[in-house]
Design an enzyme around this catalytic site. Structure first.
Site, short mmCIF file in Angstrom:
data_model
loop_
_atom_site.label_atom_id
_atom_site.label_comp_id
_atom_site.label_asym_id
_atom_site.label_seq_id
_atom_site.Cartn_x
_atom_site.Cartn_y
_atom_site.Cartn_z
N ASP A 129 0.86 -1.18 0.00
CA ASP A 129 0.00 0.00 0.00
C ASP A 129 0.90 1.23 0.00
O ASP A 129 2.11 1.13 0.24
CB ASP A 129 -0.89 0.00 1.26
N TYR A 142 -0.51 8.39 -2.61
CA TYR A 142 -0.56 8.06 -4.03
C TYR A 142 -1.78 8.75 -4.69
O TYR A 142 -1.80 8.98 -5.88
CB TYR A 142 -0.72 6.55 -4.24
N ASN A 185 -6.27 1.28 -3.05
CA ASN A 185 -7.29 1.48 -4.11
C ASN A 185 -6.71 2.30 -5.27
O ASN A 185 -7.04 2.05 -6.42
CB ASN A 185 -8.49 2.23 -3.54
N THR A 186 -5.87 3.27 -4.93
CA THR A 186 -5.32 4.12 -6.00
C THR A 186 -4.40 3.29 -6.89
O THR A 186 -4.48 3.37 -8.12
CB THR A 186 -4.55 5.31 -5.39
N CYS A 236 -11.31 3.41 -0.64
CA CYS A 236 -10.01 3.88 -0.16
C CYS A 236 -9.69 3.13 1.12
O CYS A 236 -10.58 2.89 1.94
CB CYS A 236 -10.06 5.39 0.10
N THR A 237 -8.43 2.80 1.29
CA THR A 237 -8.01 2.01 2.46
C THR A 237 -8.38 2.67 3.80
O THR A 237 -8.59 1.97 4.79
CB THR A 237 -6.48 1.85 2.45
N1 DGL Z 1 -4.06 3.86 0.09
C1 DGL Z 1 -4.70 4.91 -0.68
C2 DGL Z 1 -5.97 4.36 -1.35
O1 DGL Z 1 -6.54 3.39 -0.92
C3 DGL Z 1 -5.03 6.12 0.18
C4 DGL Z 1 -3.81 6.92 0.59
C5 DGL Z 1 -3.09 7.54 -0.59
O2 DGL Z 1 -3.62 8.49 -1.21
O3 DGL Z 1 -2.01 7.07 -0.89
O4 DGL Z 1 -6.38 4.92 -2.34
#
Ligand code: DGL
Length: 287
Positions: free
Chosen positions: A18, A50, A82-83, A192-193
């Site tokens: 992640d 991210y 998720n990103t 999103c996590t």
């Molecule tokens: N882990 C990211 C997501 O699930 C959230 C944090 C980020 O923007 O890196 O999209």
């Protein structure tokens, strides 16, 4: 009796990566569904978030993150972010030589199964701009209405440890969710996590008739099923280890890990982004 291959894979860890701490919410789901599995986690905290970066940059980071996890000979790699999942995991699938599971399709599938109505999706700026959830939902049901909303302030709010009842949190959520509330969605994907940590507040604002879909949980269920179907589950009923690597401050990572993952990490170690960047790249279609 298993085949040589499945015997060989059973004891291997699951690799999870992640952009930072958030993916530990997916680890938490795995830990409750398949507690005997060992997990090696990479949190790229030095390069988080991210979610505000270009998809090209996120793809490059994801490739480096996966290459690092391959050092541990995982039985599969989970793209908890998720990103990173939205940026596309096909290149990873072709190049890693092990199964790669993302969180988008499992989340989309869970939402379509929950409702015949419109589906709302919230996520980072990059996730929403990529249209990945919309595509995944429409692949399953081409007629389905999908309403998306980027919520860029939620990641820093969660990272800061704000409680869901904090007036600032409620104010920001009310603003982001008002458009989706008007659309009368039949389910809302937490894309999103970090958002599962705000599920209580999001659920209250959306109301009891709108189920929330935790994509990480949906992915963990799919992984448990996949491991069982392929006969590569770790036979140990519980006690899998959680070894974490982070590209920034391991003390902070260790301190916050439990809030995200519901369990403390057994081991936290630093790995520099320079090391990730200088690894042999996964350039071949098959390793
Ligand atoms: N882990 C990211 C997501 O699930 C959230 C944090 C980020 O923007 O890196 O999209």
């Amino acid at each position: 009796m298993g085949t040589l291959d499945s015997d060989n894979l059973r004891d291997r860890p699951i690799g999870v990566f992640d952009s930072g701490l958030g993916g530990l919410t997916v680890v938490g789901e795995l830990a409750s569904l398949v507690p005997g599995e060992d997990i090696v986690y990479l949190g790229d905290s030095a390069r988080v978030p991210y979610g505000i970066k270009s998809l090209d940059t996120v793809r490059r980071f994801a490739m480096e993150d996966a290459a690092f996890l391959l050092r541990f000979s995982p039985k599969l790699i989970v793209v908890a972010c998720n990103t990173a999942s939205s940026a596309g995991v096909e290149p990873l699938r072709r190049r890693c030589g092990v199964k790669v599971v993302d969180v988008i399709r499992p989340g989309a599938l869970a939402a379509v199964e929950l409702t015949d109505g419109a589906i709302g999706v919230i996520g980072t700026e990059a996730t929403i701009a990529s249209g990945a959830y919309r595509r995944a939902i429409r692949e399953i049901d081409p007629q389905r209405e999908v309403y998306s909303q980027a919520c860029p302030l939620l990641v820093p709010i969660v990272e800061e440890g704000r409680e869901p009842s904090d007036p600032i949190v409620l104010h920001v959520l009310t603003d982001y969710l008002s458009r989706l509330q008007r659309r009368r969605c039949g389910a809302l994907i937490l894309g999103c996590t970090h958002y599962p940590l705000l599920a209580g507040a999001i659920g209250k604002l959306m109301g009891p008739d709108i189920p929330l879909v935790n994509s990480g949980q949906a992915a963990a269920k799919l992984i448990g099923q996949k491991l069982a179907d392929e006969g590569i589950s770790n036979p140990r009923p519980s006690g899998g280890y959680l070894h974490c690597y982070t590209t920034d401050n391991p003390q902070r990572f260790a301190r916050l890990a439990e809030r995200f993952g519901g369990r403390a990490a057994d081991h936290v170690e630093y790995v520099g982004t320079d090391e990730l960047e200088s690894q042999p790249q996964l350039t071949n279609e098959t390793r």
